[in-house]
Enzyme design. Structure first.
Site, short mmCIF file in Angstrom:
data_model
loop_
_atom_site.label_atom_id
_atom_site.label_comp_id
_atom_site.label_asym_id
_atom_site.label_seq_id
_atom_site.Cartn_x
_atom_site.Cartn_y
_atom_site.Cartn_z
N ASP A 12 0.84 -1.14 -0.10
CA ASP A 12 -0.02 0.06 0.12
C ASP A 12 0.79 1.44 -0.02
O ASP A 12 1.93 1.18 0.49
CB ASP A 12 -0.76 0.05 1.23
N GLY A 13 0.39 2.20 -0.51
CA GLY A 13 1.02 3.45 -0.71
C GLY A 13 1.42 3.97 -1.97
O GLY A 13 2.10 5.18 -2.01
N ASN A 14 1.15 3.56 -3.01
CA ASN A 14 1.72 3.76 -4.15
C ASN A 14 1.13 5.22 -4.80
O ASN A 14 1.71 5.99 -5.29
CB ASN A 14 1.18 2.76 -5.30
N GLY A 15 -0.09 5.45 -4.48
CA GLY A 15 -0.76 6.67 -4.82
C GLY A 15 -0.28 7.66 -4.30
O GLY A 15 0.29 8.80 -4.92
N HIS A 29 2.11 3.83 -8.87
CA HIS A 29 2.13 2.41 -9.40
C HIS A 29 3.33 1.99 -9.94
O HIS A 29 3.86 0.56 -10.26
CB HIS A 29 0.93 2.37 -9.95
N GLU A 59 -12.58 -4.18 -3.99
CA GLU A 59 -13.12 -3.03 -3.68
C GLU A 59 -12.38 -1.91 -4.31
O GLU A 59 -12.91 -0.85 -4.71
CB GLU A 59 -12.84 -2.76 -2.33
N LEU A 122 9.81 -21.44 -5.44
CA LEU A 122 8.94 -20.13 -4.90
C LEU A 122 7.46 -20.13 -5.23
O LEU A 122 7.56 -20.03 -6.61
CB LEU A 122 9.65 -19.01 -4.70
N ARG A 172 2.22 -4.86 6.06
CA ARG A 172 1.39 -3.74 5.37
C ARG A 172 2.13 -2.54 5.34
O ARG A 172 2.59 -2.03 6.54
CB ARG A 172 -0.10 -3.61 5.82
N ARG A 178 -4.92 -1.65 8.80
CA ARG A 178 -6.20 -2.51 8.56
C ARG A 178 -5.88 -3.45 7.66
O ARG A 178 -4.78 -3.34 6.86
CB ARG A 178 -7.27 -1.35 8.18
N GLU A 191 1.69 -13.00 12.10
CA GLU A 191 2.45 -12.03 12.97
C GLU A 191 2.33 -10.92 11.90
O GLU A 191 2.59 -10.89 10.85
CB GLU A 191 3.81 -12.22 13.30
C1 IPE Z 1 -5.45 -2.58 -0.19
O1 IPE Z 1 -5.06 -1.31 -0.40
C2 IPE Z 1 -5.32 -3.22 -1.39
C3 IPE Z 1 -4.11 -3.43 -2.15
C4 IPE Z 1 -2.92 -3.13 -1.69
C5 IPE Z 1 -4.11 -4.16 -3.54
P1 IPE Z 1 -6.24 -0.20 -0.72
O2 IPE Z 1 -5.52 1.11 -0.49
O3 IPE Z 1 -7.06 -0.45 -1.65
O4 IPE Z 1 -6.97 -0.42 0.94
P2 IPE Z 1 -7.95 0.74 1.57
O5 IPE Z 1 -8.92 0.99 0.60
O6 IPE Z 1 -7.21 1.94 1.83
O7 IPE Z 1 -8.29 0.03 2.79
C1 IPE Z 2 -1.78 0.35 -3.25
O1 IPE Z 2 -1.48 1.72 -3.21
C2 IPE Z 2 -1.69 -0.33 -4.75
C3 IPE Z 2 -3.20 -0.78 -5.16
C4 IPE Z 2 -4.16 -0.71 -4.38
C5 IPE Z 2 -3.08 -1.14 -6.55
P1 IPE Z 2 -2.48 2.75 -3.44
O2 IPE Z 2 -2.84 2.91 -4.76
O3 IPE Z 2 -3.78 2.22 -2.36
O4 IPE Z 2 -1.82 3.88 -2.76
P2 IPE Z 2 -2.65 4.90 -1.55
O5 IPE Z 2 -2.95 4.12 -0.43
O6 IPE Z 2 -3.55 5.65 -2.33
O7 IPE Z 2 -1.45 5.81 -1.21
MG MG Z 3 -4.32 2.65 -0.31
#
Ligand code: IPE
Ligand code: IPE
Ligand code: MG
Length: 224
Positions: A12-15, A29, A59, A122, A172, A178, A191
């Site tokens: 998570d956190g690419n955006g 991404h 989602e 793997l 995560r 979450r 863990e």
């Molecule tokens: C969870 O991340 C899904 C992936 C990493 C692919 P999200 O960024 O979509 O999760 P929420 O919506 O913030 O909980």
């Molecule tokens: C997770 O990064 C990757 C995917 C859900 C595809 P996000 O795109 O959710 O990045 P944030 O959480 O918005 O920074």
């Molecule tokens: Mg996210």
């Protein structure tokens, strides 16, 4: 030292990374995919047997079409670039989630699974269009139809992770605590490490640090 068979990661956190660094979510991404490659290679080198990566949730369809399309075009490029490499390294690819993408991507995913089916160094599970609640409901339906008894074993055998041991460790990234509908049943005793760094900033050193901490945890499984 705890044995480590299976690592699961919510990448998570690419955006946010993209917005912070290049003023565009999709740039994040793209940057995140380099980390995916690194972490797969490191997991292979460490002789861990299973790696499950959350790439797209059920989602995530709520996102703007443009971002979704870009994500899938990136995935296509990623597979075209890496499939032969992964196969040579004896990596097995498995998709967790219903393949309801473009015909081209569906076929590519099928090809990736078929090509690497017999590999056993793997196993990389790509959770794609994956949602744990949907998976659980489906498992219940399947058991009901088969008239088998509902047991923990039967239930596990009807999940998408059939025959895959539960993750020992969940990471995560992205400074969010979450589960976002990821492996709710399978993570019962994992863990959990929440990492502040955004996924594109996560590196091999960070990964090793977490693995070393994991190794030292006293895992009880209800015992003392
Ligand atoms: C969870 O991340 C899904 C992936 C990493 C692919 P999200 O960024 O979509 O999760 P929420 O919506 O913030 O909980
Ligand atoms: C997770 O990064 C990757 C995917 C859900 C595809 P996000 O795109 O959710 O990045 P944030 O959480 O918005 O920074
Ligand atoms: Mg996210």
């Amino acid at each position: 030292m705890n044995p480590l068979n299976h690592v699961a990661i919510i990448m998570d956190g690419n955006g946010r990374w993209g917005l912070n660094n290049k003023n565009s979510r999709i740039a994040g991404h793209k940057a995140g995919l380099y980390v995916v490659e690194d972490i797969i290679n490191q997991t292979l080198n460490l002789k861990i047997k299973y790696l499950t990566l959350f790439a797209f949730s059920t989602e995530n369809w709520r996102r703007p079409k443009k971002e979704i399309n870009y994500l899938f075009s990136l995935l296509e490029k990623f597979l075209n670039k890496n499939l032969v490499k992964f196969h040579k390294k004896n990596i097995k690819l498995k998709i967790l989630g219903r393949k309801n993408f473009s015909k081209k991507l569906n076929n590519l995913l099928l090809k990736a699974e078929k090509t690497t089916f017999k590999n056993d160094e793997l196993q990389v599970n790509l959770a794609l269009n994956y949602g744990s609640k949907y998976e659980i409901i489906n498992a219940i339906k399947k058991i009901k139809n088969s008239n088998k008894k509902i047991t923990i074993e039967n239930f596990s055998q009807n999940l998408l992770t059939k025959n895959i041991p539960d993750p020992d460790l969940l990471i995560r990234t992205g400074n969010t605590k979450r589960l976002s509908n990821f492996l709710l049943w399978q993570l019962a005793y994992a863990e959990i490490f929440f990492e502040k760094k955004l996924w594109p900033d996560f590196n091999e050193k960070d990964y090793l640090k977490i693995l070393n901490k994991f190794r030292k945890i006293k895992r009880n499984f209800g015992n003392i």
